[in-house]
Write a protein that holds these residues in place. Structure first.
Motif, PDB file in Angstrom:
ATOM      1  N   ARG A 152       0.838  -1.192   0.000  1.00  0.00           N
ATOM      2  CA  ARG A 152       0.000   0.000   0.000  1.00  0.00           C
ATOM      3  C   ARG A 152       0.874   1.243   0.000  1.00  0.00           C
ATOM      4  O   ARG A 152       1.849   1.326   0.748  1.00  0.00           O
ATOM      5  CB  ARG A 152      -0.880  -0.013   1.253  1.00  0.00           C
ATOM      6  CG  ARG A 152      -1.832   1.131   1.327  1.00  0.00           C
ATOM      7  CD  ARG A 152      -2.727   0.987   2.523  1.00  0.00           C
ATOM      8  NE  ARG A 152      -3.740   2.029   2.538  1.00  0.00           N
ATOM      9  CZ  ARG A 152      -4.674   2.123   3.437  1.00  0.00           C
ATOM     10  NH1 ARG A 152      -4.756   1.235   4.413  1.00  0.00           N
ATOM     11  NH2 ARG A 152      -5.543   3.101   3.377  1.00  0.00           N
ATOM     12  N   GLU A 155     -11.304 -10.991  -6.723  1.00  0.00           N
ATOM     13  CA  GLU A 155     -11.673  -9.851  -7.555  1.00  0.00           C
ATOM     14  C   GLU A 155     -12.526  -8.842  -6.796  1.00  0.00           C
ATOM     15  O   GLU A 155     -12.352  -7.632  -6.938  1.00  0.00           O
ATOM     16  CB  GLU A 155     -12.387 -10.326  -8.817  1.00  0.00           C
ATOM     17  CG  GLU A 155     -11.440 -11.036  -9.774  1.00  0.00           C
ATOM     18  CD  GLU A 155     -12.149 -11.775 -10.893  1.00  0.00           C
ATOM     19  OE1 GLU A 155     -13.401 -11.716 -10.974  1.00  0.00           O
ATOM     20  OE2 GLU A 155     -11.447 -12.419 -11.691  1.00  0.00           O
ATOM     21  N   VAL A 201     -10.163  -6.912  -4.355  1.00  0.00           N
ATOM     22  CA  VAL A 201      -9.304  -5.962  -5.074  1.00  0.00           C
ATOM     23  C   VAL A 201     -10.126  -4.788  -5.603  1.00  0.00           C
ATOM     24  O   VAL A 201      -9.698  -3.626  -5.511  1.00  0.00           O
ATOM     25  CB  VAL A 201      -8.515  -6.667  -6.200  1.00  0.00           C
ATOM     26  CG1 VAL A 201      -7.812  -5.662  -7.095  1.00  0.00           C
ATOM     27  CG2 VAL A 201      -7.496  -7.635  -5.598  1.00  0.00           C
ATOM     28  N   ASP A 202     -11.325  -5.051  -6.131  1.00  0.00           N
ATOM     29  CA  ASP A 202     -12.185  -3.964  -6.611  1.00  0.00           C
ATOM     30  C   ASP A 202     -12.529  -3.006  -5.472  1.00  0.00           C
ATOM     31  O   ASP A 202     -12.542  -1.788  -5.646  1.00  0.00           O
ATOM     32  CB  ASP A 202     -13.473  -4.516  -7.229  1.00  0.00           C
ATOM     33  CG  ASP A 202     -13.231  -5.153  -8.591  1.00  0.00           C
ATOM     34  OD1 ASP A 202     -12.155  -4.908  -9.181  1.00  0.00           O
ATOM     35  OD2 ASP A 202     -14.118  -5.898  -9.055  1.00  0.00           O
ATOM     36  N   ARG A 218      -9.266  -0.939  -4.610  1.00  0.00           N
ATOM     37  CA  ARG A 218      -8.837   0.012  -5.649  1.00  0.00           C
ATOM     38  C   ARG A 218      -9.514   1.373  -5.481  1.00  0.00           C
ATOM     39  O   ARG A 218      -8.929   2.398  -5.801  1.00  0.00           O
ATOM     40  CB  ARG A 218      -9.135  -0.536  -7.038  1.00  0.00           C
ATOM     41  CG  ARG A 218      -8.139  -1.586  -7.476  1.00  0.00           C
ATOM     42  CD  ARG A 218      -8.224  -1.832  -8.971  1.00  0.00           C
ATOM     43  NE  ARG A 218      -7.621  -3.101  -9.328  1.00  0.00           N
ATOM     44  CZ  ARG A 218      -6.332  -3.307  -9.501  1.00  0.00           C
ATOM     45  NH1 ARG A 218      -5.498  -2.329  -9.312  1.00  0.00           N
ATOM     46  NH2 ARG A 218      -5.876  -4.495  -9.834  1.00  0.00           N
ATOM     47  N   ASP A 219     -10.751   1.380  -4.993  1.00  0.00           N
ATOM     48  CA  ASP A 219     -11.474   2.638  -4.785  1.00  0.00           C
ATOM     49  C   ASP A 219     -11.076   3.336  -3.493  1.00  0.00           C
ATOM     50  O   ASP A 219     -11.468   4.476  -3.265  1.00  0.00           O
ATOM     51  CB  ASP A 219     -12.990   2.379  -4.765  1.00  0.00           C
ATOM     52  CG  ASP A 219     -13.508   1.901  -6.113  1.00  0.00           C
ATOM     53  OD1 ASP A 219     -12.844   2.185  -7.131  1.00  0.00           O
ATOM     54  OD2 ASP A 219     -14.568   1.249  -6.141  1.00  0.00           O
ATOM     55  N   GLU A 222      -3.749   4.747  -6.014  1.00  0.00           N
ATOM     56  CA  GLU A 222      -3.734   3.944  -7.239  1.00  0.00           C
ATOM     57  C   GLU A 222      -2.382   3.295  -7.522  1.00  0.00           C
ATOM     58  O   GLU A 222      -2.286   2.377  -8.326  1.00  0.00           O
ATOM     59  CB  GLU A 222      -4.170   4.780  -8.440  1.00  0.00           C
ATOM     60  CG  GLU A 222      -3.243   5.936  -8.735  1.00  0.00           C
ATOM     61  CD  GLU A 222      -3.767   6.850  -9.835  1.00  0.00           C
ATOM     62  OE1 GLU A 222      -2.923   7.472 -10.487  1.00  0.00           O
ATOM     63  OE2 GLU A 222      -4.984   6.927 -10.017  1.00  0.00           O
ATOM     64  N   SER A 261      -0.735   1.602  -5.343  1.00  0.00           N
ATOM     65  CA  SER A 261      -0.624   0.396  -4.511  1.00  0.00           C
ATOM     66  C   SER A 261      -0.543  -0.831  -5.421  1.00  0.00           C
ATOM     67  O   SER A 261      -1.105  -0.844  -6.514  1.00  0.00           O
ATOM     68  CB  SER A 261      -1.826   0.282  -3.576  1.00  0.00           C
ATOM     69  OG  SER A 261      -1.836   1.362  -2.677  1.00  0.00           O
ATOM     70  N   GLN A 262       0.176  -1.850  -4.927  1.00  0.00           N
ATOM     71  CA  GLN A 262       0.411  -3.039  -5.745  1.00  0.00           C
ATOM     72  C   GLN A 262      -0.295  -4.241  -5.129  1.00  0.00           C
ATOM     73  O   GLN A 262      -0.086  -4.554  -3.956  1.00  0.00           O
ATOM     74  CB  GLN A 262       1.908  -3.315  -5.846  1.00  0.00           C
ATOM     75  CG  GLN A 262       2.670  -2.209  -6.516  1.00  0.00           C
ATOM     76  CD  GLN A 262       4.169  -2.428  -6.467  1.00  0.00           C
ATOM     77  OE1 GLN A 262       4.660  -3.372  -5.859  1.00  0.00           O
ATOM     78  NE2 GLN A 262       4.898  -1.543  -7.115  1.00  0.00           N
ATOM     79  N   PHE A 263      -1.107  -4.918  -5.952  1.00  0.00           N
ATOM     80  CA  PHE A 263      -1.846  -6.082  -5.499  1.00  0.00           C
ATOM     81  C   PHE A 263      -1.213  -7.351  -6.057  1.00  0.00           C
ATOM     82  O   PHE A 263      -0.832  -7.394  -7.222  1.00  0.00           O
ATOM     83  CB  PHE A 263      -3.308  -5.985  -5.940  1.00  0.00           C
ATOM     84  CG  PHE A 263      -4.009  -4.792  -5.364  1.00  0.00           C
ATOM     85  CD1 PHE A 263      -4.402  -4.777  -4.037  1.00  0.00           C
ATOM     86  CD2 PHE A 263      -4.242  -3.670  -6.136  1.00  0.00           C
ATOM     87  CE1 PHE A 263      -5.027  -3.672  -3.490  1.00  0.00           C
ATOM     88  CE2 PHE A 263      -4.871  -2.560  -5.605  1.00  0.00           C
ATOM     89  CZ  PHE A 263      -5.261  -2.562  -4.271  1.00  0.00           C
TER      90      PHE A 263
END
Length: 182
Positions: free
Chosen positions: A116, A147, A150-151, A154-155, A159, A161-163
């Protein structure tokens, strides 16, 4: 136990390590030396049943396979494949990757370790911080759980940040049970 040896189109099935070494000595390119001979004897004496490959030159090898076949034809027909013992074999759980796409609608608990991006207040610079996020979600599969998490993130995070991948060790999920139908 017999030994199958092959070097290009030369092949043989022998019953002793001495016969195998004699076969290899007759092939000039192999260059049999005491170290190679000792390694072959060690391999034959071991409990390992995997084929052994020896490098001669770049991209040039000879192979030795332990077999129960009595004749070359039996070996070629694969009639004497070494049986795998079921006793003492520890059954491993199904790998996460194969369970990931298994359709099983219901509640899942997913845990995601990601990088993050956070602002350092005193300097005004940003840095990556390892962060763990755990959530319970209603999903159709482990992949769907990933999914949805992660969705959601992301909000809510920077942006940059690495998943991690859903297939990696930084995502874990547990099926909690079926969801109630209304």
């Amino acid at each position: 136990m017999n030994l199958y040896l092959r070097y290009f189109d030369r092949e043989t099935l022998v019953s002793t390590v001495d016969e195998a070494i004699d076969f290899l000595r007759d092939i000039e390119e192999i260059g049999m030396d005491p170290d190679l001979e000792a390694d072959i004897r060690e391999y034959v004496a071991s409990d390992v049943f995997y084929p052994k490959r020896y490098k001669i030159h770049p991209r040039v090898y000879f192979i030795i396979i332990k077999t129960e076949a009595a004749t070359m034809q039996d070996f070629k027909d694969k009639k004497a494949i070494h049986p795998v013992e079921d006793e003492g074999v520890i059954k491993r759980p199904t790998p996460v990757v194969s369970r990931l796409n298994e359709i099983r609608p219901g509640w899942y608990e997913g845990s995601l370790d990601f990088k993050r991006v956070l602002l350092i207040p005193g300097t005004g610079k940003f840095q990556y911080r390892d962060t763990q996020f755990v959530a319970r979600v209603k999903a159709a599969s482990g992949q769907d759980c990933y999914e949805r998490i992660v969705d959601y993130l992301r909000d809510r995070v920077d942006e940059r940040s690495q998943f991690p991948s859903a297939k990696g060790k930084n995502f874990r999920f547990t099926y909690l049970g079926k969801a109630k139908q209304l």
